[in-house]
Each structure stands twice: as C-alpha cells, then as structure tokens.
Design a protein around this motif. Structure first.
Motif, PDB file in Angstrom:
ATOM      1  N   ILE A 107       0.825  -1.209   0.000  1.00 30.55           N
ATOM      2  CA  ILE A 107       0.000   0.000   0.000  1.00 30.55           C
ATOM      3  C   ILE A 107       0.859   1.259   0.000  1.00 30.55           C
ATOM      4  O   ILE A 107       0.697   2.129  -0.860  1.00 30.55           O
ATOM      5  N   ARG A 108       1.750   1.369   0.949  1.00 30.93           N
ATOM      6  CA  ARG A 108       2.559   2.590   1.081  1.00 30.93           C
ATOM      7  C   ARG A 108       3.475   2.832  -0.122  1.00 30.93           C
ATOM      8  O   ARG A 108       3.471   3.931  -0.674  1.00 30.93           O
ATOM      9  N   PRO A 109       4.270   1.845  -0.566  1.00 24.75           N
ATOM     10  CA  PRO A 109       5.146   2.107  -1.718  1.00 24.75           C
ATOM     11  C   PRO A 109       4.369   2.498  -2.981  1.00 24.75           C
ATOM     12  O   PRO A 109       4.787   3.387  -3.730  1.00 24.75           O
ATOM     13  N   VAL A 110       3.242   1.846  -3.222  1.00 19.23           N
ATOM     14  CA  VAL A 110       2.436   2.173  -4.400  1.00 19.23           C
ATOM     15  C   VAL A 110       1.828   3.565  -4.234  1.00 19.23           C
ATOM     16  O   VAL A 110       1.850   4.386  -5.149  1.00 19.23           O
ATOM     17  N   GLY A 111       1.308   3.855  -3.048  1.00 18.09           N
ATOM     18  CA  GLY A 111       0.707   5.163  -2.788  1.00 18.09           C
ATOM     19  C   GLY A 111       1.697   6.299  -2.942  1.00 18.09           C
ATOM     20  O   GLY A 111       1.394   7.324  -3.564  1.00 18.09           O
ATOM     21  N   ILE A 112       2.886   6.127  -2.399  1.00 12.49           N
ATOM     22  CA  ILE A 112       3.907   7.171  -2.503  1.00 12.49           C
ATOM     23  C   ILE A 112       4.379   7.340  -3.945  1.00 12.49           C
ATOM     24  O   ILE A 112       4.511   8.452  -4.446  1.00 12.49           O
ATOM     25  N   ALA A 113       4.614   6.234  -4.642  1.00 11.63           N
ATOM     26  CA  ALA A 113       5.056   6.307  -6.045  1.00 11.63           C
ATOM     27  C   ALA A 113       3.994   6.953  -6.926  1.00 11.63           C
ATOM     28  O   ALA A 113       4.323   7.621  -7.910  1.00 11.63           O
ATOM     29  N   ALA A 114       2.729   6.784  -6.567  1.00 10.97           N
ATOM     30  CA  ALA A 114       1.638   7.357  -7.360  1.00 10.97           C
ATOM     31  C   ALA A 114       1.685   8.880  -7.383  1.00 10.97           C
ATOM     32  O   ALA A 114       1.203   9.501  -8.339  1.00 10.97           O
ATOM     33  N   LEU A 115       2.274   9.498  -6.374  1.00  8.13           N
ATOM     34  CA  LEU A 115       2.380  10.956  -6.347  1.00  8.13           C
ATOM     35  C   LEU A 115       3.180  11.495  -7.537  1.00  8.13           C
ATOM     36  O   LEU A 115       3.013  12.645  -7.926  1.00  8.13           O
ATOM     37  N   GLN A 116       4.027  10.650  -8.106  1.00 10.05           N
ATOM     38  CA  GLN A 116       4.830  11.029  -9.266  1.00 10.05           C
ATOM     39  C   GLN A 116       4.266  10.452 -10.564  1.00 10.05           C
ATOM     40  O   GLN A 116       4.942  10.462 -11.586  1.00 10.05           O
ATOM     41  N   ALA A 117       3.047   9.921 -10.522  1.00  6.84           N
ATOM     42  CA  ALA A 117       2.492   9.202 -11.679  1.00  6.84           C
ATOM     43  C   ALA A 117       1.272   9.905 -12.282  1.00  6.84           C
ATOM     44  O   ALA A 117       0.348   9.259 -12.753  1.00  6.84           O
ATOM     45  N   GLY A 124      -6.590 -15.409  -0.206  1.00  4.73           N
ATOM     46  CA  GLY A 124      -5.819 -14.450   0.578  1.00  4.73           C
ATOM     47  C   GLY A 124      -6.575 -13.136   0.657  1.00  4.73           C
ATOM     48  O   GLY A 124      -7.697 -13.015   0.162  1.00  4.73           O
ATOM     49  N   THR A 125      -5.935 -12.150   1.261  1.00  4.91           N
ATOM     50  CA  THR A 125      -6.521 -10.818   1.383  1.00  4.91           C
ATOM     51  C   THR A 125      -5.684  -9.848   0.575  1.00  4.91           C
ATOM     52  O   THR A 125      -4.459  -9.783   0.733  1.00  4.91           O
ATOM     53  N   TYR A 126      -6.361  -9.102  -0.312  1.00  3.02           N
ATOM     54  CA  TYR A 126      -5.701  -8.189  -1.228  1.00  3.02           C
ATOM     55  C   TYR A 126      -6.291  -6.787  -1.042  1.00  3.02           C
ATOM     56  O   TYR A 126      -7.480  -6.580  -1.275  1.00  3.02           O
ATOM     57  N   PRO A 127      -5.470  -5.819  -0.623  1.00  4.13           N
ATOM     58  CA  PRO A 127      -5.970  -4.466  -0.435  1.00  4.13           C
ATOM     59  C   PRO A 127      -6.255  -3.773  -1.774  1.00  4.13           C
ATOM     60  O   PRO A 127      -5.585  -4.043  -2.773  1.00  4.13           O
ATOM     61  N   TYR A 128      -7.247  -2.888  -1.759  1.00  6.16           N
ATOM     62  CA  TYR A 128      -7.425  -1.972  -2.881  1.00  6.16           C
ATOM     63  C   TYR A 128      -7.448  -0.555  -2.336  1.00  6.16           C
ATOM     64  O   TYR A 128      -7.923  -0.297  -1.232  1.00  6.16           O
ATOM     65  N   ILE A 129      -6.858   0.348  -3.127  1.00  7.85           N
ATOM     66  CA  ILE A 129      -6.680   1.728  -2.698  1.00  7.85           C
ATOM     67  C   ILE A 129      -6.966   2.670  -3.862  1.00  7.85           C
ATOM     68  O   ILE A 129      -6.960   2.266  -5.016  1.00  7.85           O
ATOM     69  N   CYS A 130      -7.208   3.928  -3.512  1.00  5.75           N
ATOM     70  CA  CYS A 130      -7.264   4.993  -4.519  1.00  5.75           C
ATOM     71  C   CYS A 130      -5.895   5.655  -4.506  1.00  5.75           C
ATOM     72  O   CYS A 130      -5.444   6.122  -3.455  1.00  5.75           O
ATOM     73  N   THR A 131      -5.240   5.694  -5.650  1.00  8.59           N
ATOM     74  CA  THR A 131      -3.899   6.276  -5.705  1.00  8.59           C
ATOM     75  C   THR A 131      -3.911   7.721  -6.179  1.00  8.59           C
ATOM     76  O   THR A 131      -2.860   8.332  -6.314  1.00  8.59           O
ATOM     77  N   TYR A 132      -5.079   8.286  -6.401  1.00  5.10           N
ATOM     78  CA  TYR A 132      -5.133   9.683  -6.840  1.00  5.10           C
ATOM     79  C   TYR A 132      -4.718  10.607  -5.698  1.00  5.10           C
ATOM     80  O   TYR A 132      -5.305  10.573  -4.608  1.00  5.10           O
ATOM     81  N   SER A 133      -3.714  11.419  -5.921  1.00 11.51           N
ATOM     82  CA  SER A 133      -3.315  12.523  -5.052  1.00 11.51           C
ATOM     83  C   SER A 133      -3.338  12.201  -3.551  1.00 11.51           C
ATOM     84  O   SER A 133      -3.963  12.911  -2.763  1.00 11.51           O
ATOM     85  N   ALA A 134      -2.673  11.127  -3.159  1.00 10.96           N
ATOM     86  CA  ALA A 134      -2.511  10.722  -1.760  1.00 10.96           C
ATOM     87  C   ALA A 134      -3.796  10.249  -1.079  1.00 10.96           C
ATOM     88  O   ALA A 134      -3.849  10.153   0.142  1.00 10.96           O
ATOM     89  N   HIS A 135      -4.825   9.909  -1.824  1.00  9.21           N
ATOM     90  CA  HIS A 135      -6.056   9.391  -1.220  1.00  9.21           C
ATOM     91  C   HIS A 135      -5.844   8.030  -0.557  1.00  9.21           C
ATOM     92  O   HIS A 135      -6.631   7.612   0.288  1.00  9.21           O
ATOM     93  N   TRP A 136      -4.768   7.314  -0.939  1.00 18.13           N
ATOM     94  CA  TRP A 136      -4.519   5.963  -0.433  1.00 18.13           C
ATOM     95  C   TRP A 136      -4.422   5.892   1.081  1.00 18.13           C
ATOM     96  O   TRP A 136      -4.652   4.836   1.666  1.00 18.13           O
ATOM     97  N   THR A 137      -4.112   6.989   1.747  1.00 22.69           N
ATOM     98  CA  THR A 137      -3.971   6.958   3.198  1.00 22.69           C
ATOM     99  C   THR A 137      -5.306   6.709   3.900  1.00 22.69           C
ATOM    100  O   THR A 137      -5.331   6.203   5.017  1.00 22.69           O
ATOM    101  N   GLN A 138      -6.418   7.044   3.242  1.00 24.40           N
ATOM    102  CA  GLN A 138      -7.740   6.855   3.831  1.00 24.40           C
ATOM    103  C   GLN A 138      -8.647   5.966   2.994  1.00 24.40           C
ATOM    104  O   GLN A 138      -9.507   5.273   3.531  1.00 24.40           O
ATOM    105  N   MET A 139      -8.478   6.006   1.687  1.00 27.40           N
ATOM    106  CA  MET A 139      -9.425   5.365   0.775  1.00 27.40           C
ATOM    107  C   MET A 139      -8.940   3.947   0.460  1.00 27.40           C
ATOM    108  O   MET A 139      -8.153   3.733  -0.463  1.00 27.40           O
ATOM    109  N   GLN A 140      -9.414   2.988   1.275  1.00 25.10           N
ATOM    110  CA  GLN A 140      -8.938   1.615   1.176  1.00 25.10           C
ATOM    111  C   GLN A 140     -10.076   0.629   1.364  1.00 25.10           C
ATOM    112  O   GLN A 140     -11.097   0.937   1.966  1.00 25.10           O
ATOM    113  N   GLY A 141      -9.858  -0.573   0.851  1.00 27.57           N
ATOM    114  CA  GLY A 141     -10.762  -1.692   1.046  1.00 27.57           C
ATOM    115  C   GLY A 141      -9.971  -2.977   0.914  1.00 27.57           C
ATOM    116  O   GLY A 141      -8.761  -2.952   0.649  1.00 27.57           O
TER     117      GLY A 141
END
Length: 138
Positions: free
Chosen positions: A68-78, A115-132
């Motif tokens: 979650i964190r590495p993808v979320g942080i990298a998304a800021l440059q994507a 298994g359990t697979y997280p999903y997140i919104c990677t738009y503009s740092a939304h990943w910190t709250q927007m998860q399932g």
C-alpha cells in the motif's frame, strides 16, 4: 495489470462465475461505499465504480498490505499515467481507469489465489484513507 473484457468489449458477463460489485464514492468523503469484497479464487470479479464525489478516484488492487505505502507514494509522481505508478507495477494486480466526478468505470479481473488483497485509490494521496480489501476464498 490487465483489465479483462469480452470480445465485444463488454464486461465478462457471459461467464456464470462472475461476481459483480457496485460501489461508489460521494461528496468530499475519501472512502469507497464497499470496503470488503468476498469472491472465490479463479472466478471473474467485475467492480462497477460510480464516482459521485467532487474529486477524481480510481481503484488499484495490490498484492499485500506492505504494498500500500510504496504504491501510494510512487503514485504521487504518476500523474501522467492516471496516478498508477509504472515503477511499482510488480506490486499491482489490477487497476481501474481514473474516474472523474460523475463517471462510472469498470474493473474486471480474475480473482487471485486465496488471501486478502488491499485496494486503494492512488489519486493525489487518497490511499492513506481510501482503502478496502478483496478477500479471495477457496
């Protein structure tokens, strides 16, 4: 990071083992209306996401919690790739297109092994709250 579709370009609705999940976001809340999805491994999952919020959003399914964190942080440059970081593609199972306010996007994929697979919104740092979580079962 493939998006599966039928030959006609419509979702894979001709298969009996398709789980369809409708979800949305509204207003200024950084959340999905569905935060837990259960589906059988190997089945087809179709997520129909309606963006009724005031911001852009997407759905990015990652392999594990630690991604979650590495993808979320990298998304800021994507920004140029709809906030889906190409440099972290090995951590991403599938992703939707970016949904602008008022749009509906669909994400279709084969449910990964149990298994359990997280999903997140990677738009503009939304990943910190927007998860399932997608919970894949036998």
């Amino acid at each position: 990071m493939a998006n599966l579709s039928s030959k006609e370009g419509s979702p894979l609705t001709e298969y009996a083992d398709t789980t369809v999940v409708e979800m949305k976001s509204e207003g200024i809340e950084l959340s999905y209306s569905v935060t837990e999805i259960r589906a059988k491994a190997g089945d087809i999952l179709l997520i129909r996401y309606k963006n009724e919020s005031d911001m852009n959003h997407n759905i990015v399914l990652v392999r594990e919690e630690a991604d979650i964190r590495p993808v979320g942080i990298a998304a800021l440059q994507a920004m140029g790739s709809d906030w889906v970081p190409e440099k972290e593609k090995e951590r991403i199972i599938a992703h939707s297109a970016l949904a602008y306010p008022g749009e509906t996007v669909e994400l279709t994929l084969e449910v990964p092994p149990p298994g359990t697979y997280p999903y997140i919104c990677t738009y503009s740092a939304h990943w910190t709250q927007m998860q399932g979580r997608l919970i894949s079962t036998e």
